[in-house]
Structure formats: structure tokens, C-alpha cells
Design a protein around this motif. Structure first.
Motif, mmCIF file in Angstrom:
data_model
loop_
_atom_site.group_PDB
_atom_site.id
_atom_site.type_symbol
_atom_site.label_atom_id
_atom_site.label_comp_id
_atom_site.label_asym_id
_atom_site.label_seq_id
_atom_site.Cartn_x
_atom_site.Cartn_y
_atom_site.Cartn_z
ATOM 1 N N ASP A 39 1.167 -1.251 0.168
ATOM 2 C CA ASP A 39 -0.172 -0.234 0.580
ATOM 3 C C ASP A 39 0.865 1.348 -0.337
ATOM 4 O O ASP A 39 2.113 1.221 0.228
ATOM 5 N N ASP A 40 -0.153 2.337 -0.490
ATOM 6 C CA ASP A 40 0.812 3.884 -0.732
ATOM 7 C C ASP A 40 1.777 4.179 0.545
ATOM 8 O O ASP A 40 2.545 5.231 0.586
ATOM 9 N N LYS A 41 1.173 3.535 2.096
ATOM 10 C CA LYS A 41 1.728 3.613 3.248
ATOM 11 C C LYS A 41 3.454 3.226 3.613
ATOM 12 O O LYS A 41 3.793 3.727 4.615
ATOM 13 N N ILE A 67 0.516 -1.608 -6.190
ATOM 14 C CA ILE A 67 0.395 -0.994 -5.513
ATOM 15 C C ILE A 67 -1.110 -0.144 -4.870
ATOM 16 O O ILE A 67 -1.283 -0.269 -6.554
ATOM 17 N N PHE A 68 -1.544 -0.457 -4.195
ATOM 18 C CA PHE A 68 -2.848 0.272 -3.793
ATOM 19 C C PHE A 68 -3.006 1.470 -2.939
ATOM 20 O O PHE A 68 -1.858 1.876 -2.066
ATOM 21 N N SER A 69 -3.748 2.535 -3.374
ATOM 22 C CA SER A 69 -4.053 3.777 -2.376
ATOM 23 C C SER A 69 -5.402 3.585 -2.928
ATOM 24 O O SER A 69 -6.312 3.211 -3.917
ATOM 25 N N ASP A 82 -1.359 -0.238 -10.243
ATOM 26 C CA ASP A 82 -1.725 0.488 -9.521
ATOM 27 C C ASP A 82 -3.398 -0.441 -8.735
ATOM 28 O O ASP A 82 -4.329 -1.302 -9.951
ATOM 29 N N CYS A 84 -7.213 0.482 -7.180
ATOM 30 C CA CYS A 84 -7.542 1.249 -5.571
ATOM 31 C C CYS A 84 -9.125 1.365 -5.765
ATOM 32 O O CYS A 84 -9.739 0.070 -5.910
ATOM 33 N N THR A 112 2.909 -9.482 0.710
ATOM 34 C CA THR A 112 1.847 -8.730 1.234
ATOM 35 C C THR A 112 2.846 -7.719 2.509
ATOM 36 O O THR A 112 2.469 -8.004 2.849
ATOM 37 N N ALA A 114 1.672 -4.346 3.742
ATOM 38 C CA ALA A 114 0.835 -3.418 3.839
ATOM 39 C C ALA A 114 -0.036 -3.120 4.963
ATOM 40 O O ALA A 114 0.958 -4.655 6.283
ATOM 41 N N ASN A 118 -5.947 -3.031 6.110
ATOM 42 C CA ASN A 118 -6.440 -2.500 4.918
ATOM 43 C C ASN A 118 -7.722 -3.720 3.616
ATOM 44 O O ASN A 118 -6.592 -4.194 3.064
ATOM 45 N N VAL A 121 -6.957 -4.794 0.064
ATOM 46 C CA VAL A 121 -5.426 -5.128 -0.309
ATOM 47 C C VAL A 121 -5.401 -6.758 0.111
ATOM 48 O O VAL A 121 -4.959 -7.957 -0.729
#
Length: 170
Positions: A39-41, A67-69, A82, A84, A112, A114, A118, A121
């Protein structure tokens, strides 16, 4: 927004269904392809996780990063997929063809990295066909074959490589 809570609730229900139908894999320790869902974090961990490609001798075309946002970002890196909330329908299905192909195509090792809660995810993780799934949090243990409980990407990588060597020896 009102739709996001509905999607999250459907995703949690779908994760449970996917876990119930999950088949036990016969992972032998040979890793020829890797998928990373991040994830983006946790983007700071990406470079360290990419070093796994070299450590395990994985070619570029057999290493996929998703990448999850929360919202789709522009200017994405073209060697990554990407993901979402808009890529999930109201029945917790994956709408984006590239993600569906990734999930169904399968990998030998799925990582994974994340946040603990999440749900989107975790939904993609549950959908993915993988010989061996690795995550970070005990709360999500039904999703994974191995949980390495650390926030530090370098320690995560070291421990993962140790476990893969042990699995291959046995």
C-alpha cells in the motif's frame, strides 16, 4: 462516501468466502515468480522488497508489484500495477483486467506488505493464486502461509530468505 463502506463490507464477506475455498498448496521452496502487494503507506519498503528479485535470481518479467492507494494516483511507475477502491465492484469482484490477470495467473511467492486493516489489499491477497503467501500481521493469519511480524523491511526480507531456505531443504 456511501459506496466505500458498502464495498468494504462486501470485500470482508468475499475474503471469508475465498478463505473457505482456499486449497492448501504444495510449495516446495522453488521461487520462479514473485508478486508484491503493497500500500502507499509502506512504499518505503518497496526498494528492499525489490532486492528479493536479485537475491532469488528472478527475472524482471516474473516480478510483479501492485500498489494500492485509496484514490488512483497519476504519474505511476509503469513497471507496477495500480489498485484502488474503484477497481472493486459492489460484489467485491475485481473489475480491472490487469489485476484479474495477476490474481488468476498465479505466482510462486506472494508478499503482502500493507497496513494491518487494509481490506482491499487483503481482498486481492485472498484472490491471488500463489504457492506461498507471506504477510506481516497475526490478525490476518488465515490469509497467509507465513507471517513475519516486523515493520522493518530489511528484517522482513532476511527472515523470508531464511524460511525459504529451510523450506527448500526439507
Amino acid at each position: 462516501m456511501f459506496i466505500n463502506p458498502l464495498k468494504r463490507a462486501a470485500a470482508k464477506k468475499r475474503i471469508l468466502q475465498l478463505l473457505d475455498s482456499r486449497e492448501e498448496g504444495n510449495f516446495k521452496g522453488d521461487v520462479n515468480s514473485i508478486g508484491v502487494i503493497i500500500d502507499d503507506k509502506n512504499l518505503n519498503a518497496l526498494e528492499e522488497l525489490r532486492t528479493l528479485k536479485k537475491s532469488l535470481g528472478i527475472p524482471d518479467d516474473k516480478f510483479t508489484v501492485v500498489i494500492f492507494s485509496a484514490k488512483r494516483k497519476t504519474g505511476k511507475d509503469f513497471d507496477m500495477l495500480d489498485y484502488c477502491l474503484n477497481d472493486i465492484d459492489l460484489k467485491a469482484g475485481i473489475k480491472k483486467p490487469e489485476l484479474e490477470k495477476f490474481a488468476v495467473g498465479g505466482v510462486d511467492l506472494l508478499i503482502t506488505f500493507a497496513a494491518e486493516s487494509n481490506t482491499p489489499v487483503h481482498l486481492l491477497t485472498a484472490y491471488c493464486h500463489a504457492g506461498f503467501k507471506v504477510g506481516r500481521y497475526r490478525q490476518n493469519i488465515p490469509l497467509y502461509d507465513l507471517v513475519i511480524g516486523t515493520e522493518e523491511p530489511s528484517i522482513f526480507k532476511e527472515e523470508l530468505l531464511k524460511y525459504l531456505k529451510r523450506i527448500k531443504r526439507t
